[in-house]
Design an enzyme around this catalytic site. Structure first.
Site, PDB file in Angstrom:
ATOM      1  N   ASP A   1       0.155  -7.633   1.314  1.00  0.00           N
ATOM      2  CA  ASP A   1       0.618  -6.256   1.481  1.00  0.00           C
ATOM      3  C   ASP A   1       2.151  -6.167   1.464  1.00  0.00           C
ATOM      4  OD1 ASP A   1       0.023  -3.544   1.649  1.00  0.00           O
ATOM      5  OD2 ASP A   1       0.301  -3.499   3.809  1.00  0.00           O
TER       6      ASP A   1
ATOM      7  N   HIS B   1       0.816  -1.222   0.000  1.00  0.00           N
ATOM      8  CA  HIS B   1       0.000   0.000   0.000  1.00  0.00           C
ATOM      9  C   HIS B   1       0.846   1.267   0.000  1.00  0.00           C
ATOM     10  CE1 HIS B   1       0.418  -0.402   4.474  1.00  0.00           C
ATOM     11  NE2 HIS B   1       0.409   0.912   4.422  1.00  0.00           N
TER      12      HIS B   1
ATOM     13  N   SER C   1       4.852   2.150   8.064  1.00  0.00           N
ATOM     14  CA  SER C   1       4.570   1.016   7.184  1.00  0.00           C
ATOM     15  C   SER C   1       5.758   0.690   6.299  1.00  0.00           C
ATOM     16  CB  SER C   1       3.367   1.317   6.299  1.00  0.00           C
ATOM     17  OG  SER C   1       2.182   0.966   6.932  1.00  0.00           O
TER      18      SER C   1
END
Length: 410
Positions: free
Chosen positions: A176, A146, A253
């Site tokens: 992901d 993402h 992230s």
């Protein structure tokens, strides 16, 4: 007993009884995967920049555990000095087109609003920042899918200030995970640990760029392992997450989660909004398995059966048997109940039915849906799985060959 169509429809209806709602949240089918995880990719477009700090749900940081008497009090500093140069900042941008609703082209509205009325789509650029870490000296970098969503190139900035244009080699939305390549040699790289050996209570150290604050270090412990994607709130993912109380915020992230030896044990990926000190990471064994496929072929094939299922308990058994609309009579207290079989799926071709109870796979007993999903994920497309089932009070064995997860479901 194979259910009649009307009974199947009632059985999968999640609006009439509590146990049906529970079943709906435990699907292996994982419909849709466009969801952006709650904690990672901090967009810097105009609307996002106008948010208050409280909008990012920065959680209170739990105190780090007390060091044992024989531990080096500077071990975290040593880990950061060792790994920090291999942690990078990833800046990406994508162009998003704002579509004008069809009603706005109606002459009636345009006559009243005139030149102030929007008549053409408008483009805007969304920018975001995430983290990543260098896998090898030739410039392959691991991050979250993402973080690079909607773009094929990104800007990668090293801790020493050097910047490179990065090419996205591949990404996998179901886990992901994404891999980026920069043209550079002799880069610092991380050491990889073994996430299968993690235990709750071990040290956890996170490095990343939360909220745009580069090279931030947070510490805590491994709170738990094997958290399912349903528990974390991202049912469209195929990951069993590491839970940690090391602070993870938007921008973390793709950054590494480390053990006390400075080995990468996970890739930070998500926070739960309003949670107090709970963050989640993708186990490095999972991330590395996916990244190897992305580097080799640019894509990932996920084995797929095509069933919805739920782990049986005595309470669930009682609820199903007392519901006249279920169309089923469950006689087992343990195992995994198949709720629905997708048409034309590998499971359907193998003859699996709604109401079958999976009790074992390849001779190993299973008691919950996560165990079945993990067994399927750890096999290969086209390699047969032997399922031990209970059907109408009889023991049967069915061989099913997993197919590739359909692109339309991702």
């Amino acid at each position: 007993m194979e259910n009649q169509p009307s009974n199947k429809q009632n059985f999968t209806d999640t609006t009439t009884s509590p146990w049906k709602k529970r079943l709906a949240s435990l699907s292996l089918i994982l419909l849709g995967s466009g969801m952006t995880l709650a904690g990672g990719y901090i967009g810097n477009n105009h609307q996002q920049m106008s948010k208050k700090a409280s909008d990012f749900a920065v959680s209170r940081v739990n105190a780090a555990p007390v060091l044992p008497a024989n531990a080096d009090p500077n071990f975290i500093t040593q880990v950061v000095q060792k790994v920090g140069p291999a942690v990078v900042r990833i800046d990406s941008s994508r162009t998003v087109q704002s579509r004008v609703p069809d009603e706005f082209n109606d002459p009636f509205f345009r006559r009243f609003f005139g030149s102030e009325f929007p008549v053409t789509p408008r483009n805007r650029v969304e920018r975001g920042t995430g983290s990543g870490f260098i896998l090898d000296g030739d410039g392959r970098i691991l991050t979250n899918a993402h973080v690079v969503d909607g773009t094929n190139t990104v800007k990668v900035t090293l801790k020493d200030g050097r910047s490179f244009q990065g090419k996205v080699l591949g990404k996998d939305e179901l886990t992901d995970v994404a891999v980026i390549k920069i043209e550079a040699k002799n880069l610092p790289k991380v050491s990889i640990g073994n996430s299968d050996q993690l235990q709750a209570g071990q040290w956890a150290i996170a490095i990343g760029n939360p909220l745009g604050l580069d090279n931030t270090v947070t510490t805590g412990i491994i709170s738990a392992t094997g958290r399912s994607s349903n528990q974390v709130g991202v049912p469209d993912k195929r990951v069993e997450f590491i839970q940690t109380d090391a602070a993870i915020n938007p921008g973390n992230s793709g950054g590494p989660l480390l053990n006390a030896r400075g080995e990468v044990i996970g890739m930070n990926t998500a926070i739960i909004q309003r949670a107090q000190g709970l963050g989640f990471a993708i186990p490095i064994n999972t991330a590395q398995r996916i990244s190897n496929q992305l580097i080799a072929t640019g894509k990932v094939q996920h084995p797929y059966l095509g069933i919805q299922m739920v782990g049986l308990t005595p309470e669930l058994k009682q609820n199903i048997n007392s519901d006249p609309n279920s169309g089923l009579t469950v006689t087992e207290d343990k195992g995994v109940l198949i709720v629905k079989v997708m048409p034309k799926s590998p499971a359907a071709k193998a003859g699996l039915r709604a109401g079958d109870i999976i009790q074992g796979i390849n001779g190993s007993p299973v008691t919950d849906a996560s165990s079945v999903q993990k067994a399927v994920e750890n096999t290969q497309v086209g390699r047969n799985l032997s399922l031990q089932l209970r059907r109408n009070g009889q023991n049967i064995q069915v061989s099913v060959s997993p197919g590739a997860f359909p692109a339309q479901l991702q």
